[in-house]
Design a protein around this motif. Structure first.
Motif, PDB file in Angstrom:
ATOM      1  N   GLU A  33       0.835  -1.201   0.000  1.00  0.00           N
ATOM      2  CA  GLU A  33       0.000   0.000   0.000  1.00  0.00           C
ATOM      3  C   GLU A  33       0.875   1.258   0.000  1.00  0.00           C
ATOM      4  O   GLU A  33       0.582   2.229  -0.710  1.00  0.00           O
ATOM      5  N   ARG A  34       1.935   1.233   0.759  1.00  0.00           N
ATOM      6  CA  ARG A  34       2.860   2.376   0.808  1.00  0.00           C
ATOM      7  C   ARG A  34       3.459   2.657  -0.568  1.00  0.00           C
ATOM      8  O   ARG A  34       3.527   3.811  -1.004  1.00  0.00           O
ATOM      9  N   GLU A  35       3.875   1.618  -1.262  1.00  0.00           N
ATOM     10  CA  GLU A  35       4.449   1.798  -2.597  1.00  0.00           C
ATOM     11  C   GLU A  35       3.413   2.346  -3.574  1.00  0.00           C
ATOM     12  O   GLU A  35       3.716   3.201  -4.398  1.00  0.00           O
ATOM     13  N   ARG A  38       2.945   5.964  -2.751  1.00  0.00           N
ATOM     14  CA  ARG A  38       4.124   6.708  -3.206  1.00  0.00           C
ATOM     15  C   ARG A  38       4.031   7.019  -4.696  1.00  0.00           C
ATOM     16  O   ARG A  38       4.324   8.122  -5.134  1.00  0.00           O
ATOM     17  N   SER A  39       3.628   6.018  -5.449  1.00  0.00           N
ATOM     18  CA  SER A  39       3.482   6.189  -6.892  1.00  0.00           C
ATOM     19  C   SER A  39       2.408   7.227  -7.208  1.00  0.00           C
ATOM     20  O   SER A  39       2.601   8.098  -8.062  1.00  0.00           O
ATOM     21  N   GLU A  40       1.296   7.148  -6.518  1.00  0.00           N
ATOM     22  CA  GLU A  40       0.212   8.096  -6.739  1.00  0.00           C
ATOM     23  C   GLU A  40       0.646   9.522  -6.377  1.00  0.00           C
ATOM     24  O   GLU A  40       0.352  10.473  -7.104  1.00  0.00           O
ATOM     25  N   ILE A  41       1.350   9.671  -5.286  1.00  0.00           N
ATOM     26  CA  ILE A  41       1.854  10.985  -4.871  1.00  0.00           C
ATOM     27  C   ILE A  41       2.791  11.551  -5.929  1.00  0.00           C
ATOM     28  O   ILE A  41       2.709  12.739  -6.277  1.00  0.00           O
ATOM     29  N   GLN A  42       3.659  10.706  -6.463  1.00  0.00           N
ATOM     30  CA  GLN A  42       4.587  11.183  -7.494  1.00  0.00           C
ATOM     31  C   GLN A  42       3.841  11.634  -8.740  1.00  0.00           C
ATOM     32  O   GLN A  42       4.173  12.663  -9.335  1.00  0.00           O
ATOM     33  N   LYS A  43       2.811  10.895  -9.143  1.00  0.00           N
ATOM     34  CA  LYS A  43       2.009  11.296 -10.300  1.00  0.00           C
ATOM     35  C   LYS A  43       1.355  12.651 -10.059  1.00  0.00           C
ATOM     36  O   LYS A  43       1.320  13.505 -10.945  1.00  0.00           O
ATOM     37  N   LEU A  44       0.830  12.852  -8.846  1.00  0.00           N
ATOM     38  CA  LEU A  44       0.202  14.132  -8.520  1.00  0.00           C
ATOM     39  C   LEU A  44       1.224  15.261  -8.510  1.00  0.00           C
ATOM     40  O   LEU A  44       0.945  16.362  -8.993  1.00  0.00           O
ATOM     41  N   ARG A  45       2.400  14.997  -7.989  1.00  0.00           N
ATOM     42  CA  ARG A  45       3.465  16.009  -8.013  1.00  0.00           C
ATOM     43  C   ARG A  45       3.830  16.373  -9.448  1.00  0.00           C
ATOM     44  O   ARG A  45       4.030  17.547  -9.759  1.00  0.00           O
TER      45      ARG A  45
END
Length: 60
Positions: A33-35, A38-45
């Protein structure tokens, strides 16, 4: 995360072995779930960083 050399099957007390199995399962699920997050956060950034470029391009 480093790999742990834990084998619940080698634990003599079945109660403790089951506890270790459950804990390892929870750790694995949380790690996945953390990974994913993390991926979703990077896409949003990345989207946020591209937004000023889009505004400039559309203004021209």
């Amino acid at each position: 995360m480093t790999s742990l050399d834990i084998n619940p099957d080698k634990i003599k007390d079945e109660k403790y072995a089951e506890i270790i199995r459950v804990l390892l399962f929870i750790i694995d699920e949380q790690s996945r779930e953390r990974e994913s997050l993390r991926s979703e956060i990077q896409k949003l950034r990345d989207e946020i960083n591209l937004e000023p470029i889009r505004k400039v391009s559309n203004a021209c």
